[in-house]
Design an enzyme around this catalytic site. Sequence first.
Site, PDB file in Angstrom:
ATOM      1  N   ALA A 105      -6.765  31.841   9.329  1.00 41.95           N
ATOM      2  CA  ALA A 105      -5.870  31.587   8.206  1.00 41.95           C
ATOM      3  C   ALA A 105      -5.344  32.925   7.697  1.00 41.95           C
ATOM      4  O   ALA A 105      -5.932  33.979   7.976  1.00 41.95           O
ATOM      5  CB  ALA A 105      -6.651  30.880   7.108  1.00 41.95           C
ATOM      6  N   GLY A 162      -9.681  30.034  11.621  1.00 40.86           N
ATOM      7  CA  GLY A 162      -8.729  28.944  11.828  1.00 40.86           C
ATOM      8  C   GLY A 162      -8.097  28.991  13.212  1.00 40.86           C
ATOM      9  O   GLY A 162      -7.688  27.953  13.746  1.00 40.86           O
ATOM     10  N   GLU A 218     -10.471  27.327  15.366  1.00 39.03           N
ATOM     11  CA  GLU A 218     -10.479  25.900  14.999  1.00 39.03           C
ATOM     12  C   GLU A 218      -9.296  25.177  15.661  1.00 39.03           C
ATOM     13  O   GLU A 218      -9.420  24.038  16.107  1.00 39.03           O
ATOM     14  CB  GLU A 218     -10.466  25.745  13.478  1.00 39.03           C
ATOM     15  CG  GLU A 218     -11.822  26.169  12.877  1.00 39.03           C
ATOM     16  CD  GLU A 218     -11.831  26.153  11.371  1.00 39.03           C
ATOM     17  OE1 GLU A 218     -11.034  26.903  10.780  1.00 39.03           O
ATOM     18  OE2 GLU A 218     -12.628  25.394  10.794  1.00 39.03           O
ATOM     19  N   GLU A 235     -15.686  33.242   8.973  1.00 40.56           N
ATOM     20  CA  GLU A 235     -15.332  32.949   7.574  1.00 40.56           C
ATOM     21  C   GLU A 235     -16.419  33.340   6.586  1.00 40.56           C
ATOM     22  O   GLU A 235     -16.140  33.732   5.453  1.00 40.56           O
ATOM     23  CB  GLU A 235     -15.030  31.450   7.423  1.00 40.56           C
ATOM     24  CG  GLU A 235     -13.693  31.016   7.980  1.00 40.56           C
ATOM     25  CD  GLU A 235     -13.737  30.673   9.462  1.00 40.56           C
ATOM     26  OE1 GLU A 235     -14.706  31.072  10.148  1.00 40.56           O
ATOM     27  OE2 GLU A 235     -12.805  30.015   9.934  1.00 40.56           O
TER      28      GLU A 235
HETATM   29  C1  LIG Z   1      -8.806  25.862   5.835  1.00 39.30           C
HETATM   30  C2  LIG Z   1      -8.851  26.740   7.044  1.00 39.30           C
HETATM   31  C3  LIG Z   1      -9.694  27.921   6.800  1.00 39.30           C
HETATM   32  C4  LIG Z   1      -9.696  28.896   7.679  1.00 39.30           C
HETATM   33  C5  LIG Z   1     -10.475  30.045   7.359  1.00 39.30           C
HETATM   34  C6  LIG Z   1     -10.020  31.294   8.119  1.00 39.30           C
HETATM   35  O1  LIG Z   1      -9.426  31.248   9.143  1.00 39.30           O
HETATM   36  S1  LIG Z   1     -10.414  32.703   7.337  1.00 39.30           S
HETATM   37  C7  LIG Z   1      -9.912  33.963   8.458  1.00 39.30           C
HETATM   38  C8  LIG Z   1     -10.875  34.138   9.548  1.00 39.30           C
HETATM   39  N1  LIG Z   1     -10.492  35.257  10.341  1.00 39.30           N
HETATM   40  C9  LIG Z   1     -10.945  36.479  10.084  1.00 39.30           C
HETATM   41  O2  LIG Z   1     -11.731  36.688   9.211  1.00 39.30           O
HETATM   42  C10 LIG Z   1     -10.400  37.595  10.970  1.00 39.30           C
HETATM   43  C11 LIG Z   1      -9.893  38.704  10.098  1.00 39.30           C
HETATM   44  N2  LIG Z   1      -9.399  39.793  10.873  1.00 39.30           N
HETATM   45  C12 LIG Z   1     -10.218  40.683  11.488  1.00 39.30           C
HETATM   46  O3  LIG Z   1     -11.427  40.570  11.488  1.00 39.30           O
HETATM   47  C13 LIG Z   1      -9.574  41.842  12.172  1.00 39.30           C
HETATM   48  O4  LIG Z   1      -8.290  41.991  11.647  1.00 39.30           O
HETATM   49  C14 LIG Z   1      -9.480  41.667  13.716  1.00 39.30           C
HETATM   50  C15 LIG Z   1      -8.831  40.365  14.103  1.00 39.30           C
HETATM   51  C16 LIG Z   1     -10.876  41.746  14.322  1.00 39.30           C
HETATM   52  C17 LIG Z   1      -8.620  42.837  14.301  1.00 39.30           C
HETATM   53  O5  LIG Z   1      -9.146  44.078  13.854  1.00 39.30           O
HETATM   54  P1  LIG Z   1      -8.280  45.417  14.017  1.00 39.30           P
HETATM   55  O6  LIG Z   1      -9.164  46.517  13.546  1.00 39.30           O
HETATM   56  O7  LIG Z   1      -7.718  45.464  15.352  1.00 39.30           O
HETATM   57  O8  LIG Z   1      -7.059  45.254  13.023  1.00 39.30           O
HETATM   58  P2  LIG Z   1      -7.052  45.246  11.436  1.00 39.30           P
HETATM   59  O9  LIG Z   1      -8.273  44.585  10.918  1.00 39.30           O
HETATM   60  O10 LIG Z   1      -6.740  46.594  10.925  1.00 39.30           O
HETATM   61  O11 LIG Z   1      -5.858  44.254  11.113  1.00 39.30           O
HETATM   62  C18 LIG Z   1      -4.493  44.641  11.267  1.00 39.30           C
HETATM   63  C19 LIG Z   1      -3.729  44.116  10.075  1.00 39.30           C
HETATM   64  O12 LIG Z   1      -3.766  42.678  10.093  1.00 39.30           O
HETATM   65  C20 LIG Z   1      -4.242  42.188   8.842  1.00 39.30           C
HETATM   66  N3  LIG Z   1      -4.998  40.958   9.088  1.00 39.30           N
HETATM   67  C21 LIG Z   1      -5.956  40.761  10.003  1.00 39.30           C
HETATM   68  N4  LIG Z   1      -6.399  39.508   9.954  1.00 39.30           N
HETATM   69  C22 LIG Z   1      -5.690  38.891   8.987  1.00 39.30           C
HETATM   70  C23 LIG Z   1      -5.682  37.574   8.469  1.00 39.30           C
HETATM   71  N5  LIG Z   1      -6.492  36.617   8.941  1.00 39.30           N
HETATM   72  N6  LIG Z   1      -4.848  37.308   7.465  1.00 39.30           N
HETATM   73  C24 LIG Z   1      -4.006  38.239   6.968  1.00 39.30           C
HETATM   74  N7  LIG Z   1      -3.948  39.525   7.426  1.00 39.30           N
HETATM   75  C25 LIG Z   1      -4.785  39.815   8.428  1.00 39.30           C
HETATM   76  C26 LIG Z   1      -5.125  43.320   8.316  1.00 39.30           C
HETATM   77  O13 LIG Z   1      -5.274  43.206   6.920  1.00 39.30           O
HETATM   78  C27 LIG Z   1      -4.342  44.537   8.734  1.00 39.30           C
HETATM   79  O14 LIG Z   1      -3.292  44.669   7.799  1.00 39.30           O
HETATM   80  P3  LIG Z   1      -2.794  46.101   7.333  1.00 39.30           P
HETATM   81  O15 LIG Z   1      -1.756  45.830   6.303  1.00 39.30           O
HETATM   82  O16 LIG Z   1      -2.282  46.776   8.575  1.00 39.30           O
HETATM   83  O17 LIG Z   1      -4.008  46.803   6.776  1.00 39.30           O
END
Ligand SMILES: CC/C=C/CC(=O)SCCNC(=O)CCNC(=O)[C@H](O)C(C)(C)COP(=O)(O)OP(=O)(O)OC[C@H]1O[C@@H](n2cnc3c(N)ncnc32)[C@H](O)[C@@H]1OP(=O)(O)O
Length: 727
Positions: free
Chosen positions: A60, A101, A104, A124
């Site tokens: 998400a 998500g 999922e 999550e």
């Molecule tokens: C009702 C349904 C509910 C669903 C629940 C969910 O899905 S909650 C989300 C679950 N997913 C996560 O927690 C993954 C989050 N992301 C990460 O762990 C990491 O970003 C990664 C995928 C492992 C990649 O890591 P990496 O080091 O390669 O990159 P960055 O972490 O620096 O990310 C780059 C930019 O992308 C932004 N970002 C990453 N994931 C999300 C996201 N899910 N939503 C919004 N933005 C996301 C991150 O903030 C970075 O942004 P910058 O502005 O460049 O800092």
Amino acid sequence: MALYSREDDVAIIAVNNPPMNALSHHVRKDLIKFLKVAEADENVTAIVLCGDGRTFPVGADIKEFHKSVSALGPTIIDIVHALEKSSKPTVAAIHGSALGGGLELALGCHYRIAMSTSKVGLPEVKLGILPGAGGTQRLPRVIGLDNAMKWIAYGHHHPAGVGASLGLIDRIVAKGGDIRRSAILFARSMVGKGLGQRRLSNVSVPDASKVEELMAKHLKEVGLRTRGALAPVVCLQVIKSSALLSYKDGLESERQGMMTLLASSESKAQIYSFFSERQVSKWNAPGIANHATAKPMQVRSIAVVGLGTMGRGIAISSLKAGKKTYVVELNSKALAAGVKYIRGYIETMKKRAQISEEQAAAMQSAIIPVSSYNGIANVDLVIEAVFENMKIKKEIFGKLDKVCKPSTILASNTSTLDIDEIASATKRPEKVAGMHFFAPAHIMLLLENIYGRKSSAETIATIMDIGKQMKKITVLVGNCVGFVGNRMYGYYTTESVFILEEAAYPEQVDKVLTDYGFAMGRFQVGDLSGNDIGYKIRTGLGITHKQQPAGTPERKRGVLRYCPLGDFLVEKGRLGLKVGKGWYKYEGSRTPIPDPEVRKIIDEYRTRHHIVPRDISSEEVLQRMLYPLINEGFKILEEGIAANPWDIDMIYQYGYAWPRHTGGPMYYAFTIGLPQVLKVIEEHWKAAGASEPHWQPSTMLTWLVENHGNPDISQWMPLMQKHKSKT
Ligand SMILES: CC/C=C/CC(=O)SCCNC(=O)CCNC(=O)[C@H](O)C(C)(C)COP(=O)(O)OP(=O)(O)OC[C@H]1O[C@@H](n2cnc3c(N)ncnc32)[C@H](O)[C@@H]1OP(=O)(O)O
């Protein structure tokens, strides 16, 4: 957005929302729209869901959380159900990561194929929530309750190969293969095969009969590992429902669990932590440089001077980052011992499969032992890690300045000393900075980088870049005694012994802290790191019990309140775990055991000073331990030593094991409410007065409360800057 295309009879729906293909509202709208298009098109026989760019969707859109847009339909669960309901085989083609998500959605598909290099997981819980799009009900149906409990309650990312071995991934595409093409061929080969058992909502949980036993096991483990956090426990309770209830009722239990968690301060703190962790890399040294404009120097070689515990860990971090690493000790025995340790550690990492054979070989050959400063004349960066003594450090920096090429950056791993004074021993203060690693340096994720008054933009950019290459959470701070971490921590330890004097024994104070969520209390930490460390620092300041002339009051140092209980302990040889006794005793293990001898030392001291111990509440202990830290944090912000409150919070989470689910000291203050925090600080200040300056309320905290009450933490610095620019 998402893109729709056709490859003959196969529809391809590709999420295109850089950088990580998060499932933002506009993406969700496109996904449901294109699924309808594919379903309605008679010429389409199968559907492939994939991600453009770096990755399959990683979940998400976290930026939408706690905003109304996150609830706007279609929701992720609507898309999961549409994928599952489809009359045509749906195949998730996973490259990069399929997380939260994103995974999922893949669980909604009838089949999942993945690159061998991909990662999958439901992380999550690390955001203080649970997988809310059916993940808690679907994952156990594929990989079993036991595995699903592990995956969801800890939120780790797993290699696709592990997913395949558990039946989550149907086919692995080898490195270098074309995942999309493979998915199209795979999808076509599944046309006409029955989808009934591929629809996970129809399937039952394989190990459902063991639910009670598994629940008990995982609740116990979670309790030990994620102390005080709510989300892992709620995750387990909701997963349990997958074994006991119908899919539909299980989903309702998931929905309720999600509502509870989303409303908790814990999920807000965890989401704040997620963004803070990324925010600290966008560093700013006001008036000197910032991440957007400053360019780092290329560093090919690093010299580590001093091969004690810190130096060895730093050298391993340097080797892991692929740097040619010169390890320096003037004494040949100390050099040999240090090199032996480092080489042995690399072999252990290889044996544990933490690094490959090739990596291990490359690291071994990148070690260059050196026993004179002349041997490191051409390195790009020197990190000094010798004994914490200004005179010695200045001598070394003077020598390094003479032998190293003009472009070499000289950094000190000091944990407390003035970087500007160290720089004054050189003719290149613009090339001097602090790189404060935390022990053990090759394990701990925090690197507190310090810029001096004269550090150049290039020097700062370089040490920040090196931190990133070492995969550290690297936080930039200004120069002052103790910098951010140790300056604040000093008051935490000060107050802890005052509490011993007045009211409690070490184990009572520690219990309050572990109940709050710390893995260890302050006294256990003291024993683990060695009580002699603090004693040496106090000796350097001339304030230990032994150093005072006869007649000095035991509980005063000048006008300041002092408690010598820590001195007594060290003087009695109670250095901590390494000698089997400190604030606790240790009987052949690391488990702290309250020691009657320590109680006796405290009791005798109280009697000598006519202190009658009083009852103290856990609330008071917690406030007295944490609020001086918070107050000092505000002073640090006020002085510009830290640029933002999240810099402090990341230092505390990664360097001092502050429980992530409360965000860090500054975020915790925001959660309590700044007016309430200030009120308590003011009460203590009133009672203690000038003898306990750590209770003197910070001007910034006072100003924020008086003018804005409890403003959002993101607004503290903008509000202060606006105020300063007016005055
Ligand atoms: C009702 C349904 C509910 C669903 C629940 C969910 O899905 S909650 C989300 C679950 N997913 C996560 O927690 C993954 C989050 N992301 C990460 O762990 C990491 O970003 C990664 C995928 C492992 C990649 O890591 P990496 O080091 O390669 O990159 P960055 O972490 O620096 O990310 C780059 C930019 O992308 C932004 N970002 C990453 N994931 C999300 C996201 N899910 N939503 C919004 N933005 C996301 C991150 O903030 C970075 O942004 P910058 O502005 O460049 O800092």
